[in-house]
Design a protein around this motif. Structure first.
Motif, mmCIF file in Angstrom:
data_model
loop_
_atom_site.group_PDB
_atom_site.id
_atom_site.type_symbol
_atom_site.label_atom_id
_atom_site.label_comp_id
_atom_site.label_asym_id
_atom_site.label_seq_id
_atom_site.Cartn_x
_atom_site.Cartn_y
_atom_site.Cartn_z
ATOM 1 N N SER A 47 78.211 54.870 -62.331
ATOM 2 C CA SER A 47 78.863 54.905 -61.088
ATOM 3 C C SER A 47 79.220 53.495 -60.540
ATOM 4 O O SER A 47 80.153 53.252 -59.736
ATOM 5 N N LEU A 48 78.241 52.658 -60.818
ATOM 6 C CA LEU A 48 77.998 51.458 -60.313
ATOM 7 C C LEU A 48 78.611 50.358 -61.381
ATOM 8 O O LEU A 48 79.300 49.330 -60.943
ATOM 9 N N SER A 49 78.102 50.580 -62.620
ATOM 10 C CA SER A 49 78.119 49.592 -63.576
ATOM 11 C C SER A 49 79.736 49.511 -63.956
ATOM 12 O O SER A 49 80.307 48.300 -64.176
ATOM 13 N N ILE A 50 80.487 50.371 -63.951
ATOM 14 C CA ILE A 50 81.791 50.344 -64.296
ATOM 15 C C ILE A 50 82.693 49.728 -63.548
ATOM 16 O O ILE A 50 83.470 48.870 -63.711
ATOM 17 N N PRO A 51 82.709 49.884 -61.985
ATOM 18 C CA PRO A 51 83.644 49.269 -61.124
ATOM 19 C C PRO A 51 82.980 47.626 -61.064
ATOM 20 O O PRO A 51 83.882 46.693 -60.784
ATOM 21 N N LEU A 52 81.809 47.195 -61.307
ATOM 22 C CA LEU A 52 81.250 45.831 -61.301
ATOM 23 C C LEU A 52 82.104 45.264 -62.760
ATOM 24 O O LEU A 52 82.471 44.109 -62.368
ATOM 25 N N ALA A 53 82.003 46.013 -63.825
ATOM 26 C CA ALA A 53 82.625 45.369 -64.882
ATOM 27 C C ALA A 53 84.073 45.300 -64.659
ATOM 28 O O ALA A 53 84.787 44.303 -65.111
#
Length: 231
Positions: A74-80
C-alpha cells in the motif's frame, strides 16, 4: 507468550485466515463489511499522511526507502511510482506475493521496488528512510523496543513509525472488543505509550520532527517522524 510465539502467530495469521481478510481491506473492492471499510479508510489515511510527508522534501528520486512490514504494498507501490527506490519486506509470504502482483499491475516499471519475505529483525543494510506502519500493534512493549532500535540502526536519516496509542479510551474499547472474539480477528493487539516510543527513538539517536494521528471509528494510529540527530 514469548517473542517467538508472537512472531509465529503473526506469520501464521497473515498466511492463513488473516490474509484474505486484510487483502480485501487493503484493496478497493466492495466485498468488505462496515467495520472493514472503516479500517480501510483509516489505513489509507495513514498511508496518505506518510506519503505527503515524504513528498514534501521533493527528493524521492534520490533516496532509498525500507518499508518494513509492507503488507500488500500500500505504501511501497506509490513510493516507487513517485520515483523512490524501495525495499519492502513482510513476514508473510502471501502478503509479499500479493504486493508483487499489485506492483506489476500498477507500475509501468517495477524495477525500482523489491519485495522480500523477511522477519523484521533480520533486515540489514542502510536506507535513507525506514518506514514501519501498523506493525508494532502485533508485539508487546519489550519486543517493540527491540524492533524500533533495529529499524533505527538501518536508517541513515529518517524513521517513520505508526502504532496504536495507549489511552484510557482505546484501552476500554480494546477490552470491550475482546468480549466479542471473531474467527478472522488477529489474536492479540498491543497498544504503546507515545512517550515510551519517543524515548526509544531518542535513545537511538533520533529527534521527533512531525506527529500525526489517524482516528476513525475502528482504526487508531499515531504516526511519528524522527530524524537522526546531528553529531
Amino acid at each position: 507468550m514469548n517473542t517467538l510465539d508472537d512472531k509465529a502467530i503473526v506469520k501464521d495469521y497473515f498466511n492463513a485466515t488473516g490474509f484474505e481478510r486484510w487483502r480485501r481491506i487493503y484493496g478497493d473492492g466492495d466485498d468488505v463489511n462496515k467495520v472493514q471499510l472503516d479500517i480501510r479508510k483509516g489505513h489509507q489515511q495513514t498511508v496518505d499522511t506518510v506519503l505527503s510527508w515524504l513528498k514534501e522534501d521533493d527528493n524521492l528520486a534520490d533516496i532509498s526507502i525500507c518499508d518494513a512490514g509492507c503488507g500488500v504494498g500500500s505504501l511501497s507501490i506509490p513510493l516507487a511510482e513517485a520515483g523512490a527506490t524501495v525495499f519492502g519486506s513482510d513476514i508473510s509470504e502471501k502478503m509479499v506475493g500479493e504486493a508483487k502482483q499489485r506492483a506489476k499491475a500498477t507500475l509501468k516499471d517495477d524495477s525500482c521496488v523489491t519485495f522480500a519475505v523477511q522477519d523484521l529483525a533480520a533486515l540489514s543494510g542502510k536506507y535513507h528512510t525506514v518506514v514501519c506502519l501498523d506493525v508494532l500493534i502485533h508485539y508487546p512493549q519489550e519486543e517493540a523496543e527491540k524492533m524500533i532500535a533495529h529499524l533505527a540502526s538501518l536508517a541513515e536519516s529518517r524513521i517513520i513509525l505508526s502504532f496504536a496509542p495507549k489511552t484510557l479510551c482505546l484501552t476500554l474499547l480494546k477490552k470491550i472488543g475482546e468480549l466479542f472474539p471473531g474467527p478472522s480477528k488477529a489474536t492479540r493487539a498491543y497498544q504503546h505509550r507515545e512517550a515510551e516510543v519517543i524515548e526509544i527513538l531518542q535513545k537511538n539517536g533520533f529527534t521527533i520532527q512531525r506527529e500525526g494521528m489517524t482516528s476513525t471509528r475502528f482504526y487508531f494510529s499515531r504516526i511519528l517522524e524522527a530524524t537522526r540527530t546531528s553529531d
